[in-house]
Design a protein around this motif. Structure first.
Motif, PDB file in Angstrom:
ATOM      1  N   PRO A 101       0.781  -1.435  -0.202  1.00 27.74           N
ATOM      2  CA  PRO A 101      -0.291   0.048  -0.261  1.00 27.74           C
ATOM      3  C   PRO A 101       1.037   1.137   0.353  1.00 27.74           C
ATOM      4  CG  PRO A 101       0.416  -0.631   2.247  1.00 27.74           C
ATOM      5  CD  PRO A 101       1.252  -2.174   1.429  1.00 27.74           C
ATOM      6  N   VAL A 105      -2.713   5.746   0.977  1.00 32.59           N
ATOM      7  CA  VAL A 105      -3.614   4.785   1.639  1.00 32.59           C
ATOM      8  C   VAL A 105      -3.179   4.669   2.995  1.00 32.59           C
ATOM      9  CG1 VAL A 105      -4.518   2.329   0.719  1.00 32.59           C
ATOM     10  CG2 VAL A 105      -3.398   3.814  -0.733  1.00 32.59           C
ATOM     11  N   PHE A 106      -1.935   4.299   2.877  1.00 41.52           N
ATOM     12  CA  PHE A 106      -1.241   3.816   4.614  1.00 41.52           C
ATOM     13  C   PHE A 106      -1.859   5.013   5.169  1.00 41.52           C
ATOM     14  CE2 PHE A 106       1.387   3.938   7.939  1.00 41.52           C
ATOM     15  CZ  PHE A 106       0.883   2.836   8.501  1.00 41.52           C
ATOM     16  N   ASP A 108      -4.795   6.751   4.418  1.00 40.88           N
ATOM     17  CA  ASP A 108      -5.752   7.405   5.077  1.00 40.88           C
ATOM     18  C   ASP A 108      -6.131   6.462   4.528  1.00 40.88           C
ATOM     19  OD1 ASP A 108      -6.125   8.815   2.604  1.00 40.88           O
ATOM     20  OD2 ASP A 108      -6.380   8.067   1.024  1.00 40.88           O
ATOM     21  N   ARG A 109      -5.678   5.206   5.959  1.00 45.25           N
ATOM     22  CA  ARG A 109      -6.533   4.266   6.344  1.00 45.25           C
ATOM     23  C   ARG A 109      -6.154   4.444   7.852  1.00 45.25           C
ATOM     24  NH1 ARG A 109      -3.876  -1.222   3.501  1.00 45.25           N
ATOM     25  NH2 ARG A 109      -5.665  -0.893   1.263  1.00 45.25           N
ATOM     26  N   VAL A 110      -5.263   4.532   8.024  1.00 43.30           N
ATOM     27  CA  VAL A 110      -5.050   5.234   9.283  1.00 43.30           C
ATOM     28  C   VAL A 110      -5.867   6.757   9.823  1.00 43.30           C
ATOM     29  CG1 VAL A 110      -3.336   6.580  11.072  1.00 43.30           C
ATOM     30  CG2 VAL A 110      -2.047   4.838   9.969  1.00 43.30           C
ATOM     31  N   ALA A 112      -8.277   6.862   8.737  1.00 41.26           N
ATOM     32  CA  ALA A 112      -9.872   6.287   9.026  1.00 41.26           C
ATOM     33  C   ALA A 112     -10.097   5.848  10.919  1.00 41.26           C
ATOM     34  CB  ALA A 112     -10.359   5.753   7.971  1.00 41.26           C
ATOM     35  N   VAL A 113      -8.752   4.920  11.180  1.00 42.88           N
ATOM     36  CA  VAL A 113      -9.456   4.625  12.424  1.00 42.88           C
ATOM     37  C   VAL A 113      -9.321   5.611  13.596  1.00 42.88           C
ATOM     38  CG1 VAL A 113      -7.932   2.953  14.032  1.00 42.88           C
ATOM     39  CG2 VAL A 113      -8.283   2.088  11.593  1.00 42.88           C
TER      40      VAL A 113
END
Length: 194
Positions: A101, A105-106, A108-110, A112-113
């Motif tokens: 990723p 993207v990484f 974005d994931r962080v 979101a969490v």
């Protein structure tokens, strides 16, 4: 993906480096007389092993970004340095060219969490479990941490409460670690401090 050390890398191997595919064109031993001072100090600290077989000996790494005609770059790495070797058919992000990723993207994931965590914490009110968000009633086993609320300071003192249920307990124990670190005169409220 396999992992190889710098001395095991074969010419024209593609590795993952700083989120990008990097072509290792070749590696080359550096003669002992030309070792940088930092390598010499590390070698001496290791007890002066045989310089030709010592795993910390420096190697020149001739490289360039994969699938480019960029000029070769010359790097140095210990022979024991580990590289993630990419398969013949690897993928890259069509937007930034990084290996997945990719950093975007990484992040974005962080985000979101963290957004879900903050949203959950902002929904906490007086009398709700800070682990699951459910109401804590007098009929349930619970633990209250006296003093300032470390999750929601705006709720005031003596408001950090947790169920002692199986899925709330790990969160309560993590809170207890923060709570104990906040003041030296506190004793554990759940079990014993680790």
């Amino acid at each position: 993906m396999s992992v190889l050390t710098a001395e095991e890398i074969q010419p024209n191997t593609v590795v993952a480096w700083n989120y990008k595919p990097l072509l290792i064109v070749r590696t080359e031993a550096i003669h002992f007389a030309n070792w940088p001072d930092s390598y010499l100090r590390t070698w001496e600290a290791a007890g002066t092993p045989d310089p030709d077989s010592w795993e910390g000996r420096p190697l020149y790494i001739h490289n360039r970004p994969d699938r480019t005609n960029d000029p070769l770059k010359l790097g140095k790495a210990p022979a024991s340095w580990r590289y993630f070797v990419l398969p013949k058919h690897y993928s890259v992000c069509s937007h930034c060219g990084e290996l997945p990723p990719c950093q975007e993207v990484f992040l974005d994931r962080v985000m979101a969490v963290e957004s879900r965590r903050i949203d959950f914490e902002m929904r906490l009110t007086h009398g709700t479990c800070h682990g699951c968000g459910g109401r804590v009633t007098g009929r349930e086993h619970s633990v209250l941490f006296p003093g300032d609320n470390l999750i929601r300071p705006d709720l005031g003192a003596n408001t950090a409460v947790f169920h002692t249920r199986r899925h709330c307990l790990p969160i309560a124990l993590a809170y207890q670690d923060r709570w104990l670190a906040a003041a030296q005169d506190r004793a554990p409220r759940i079990g014993s401090a680790a």
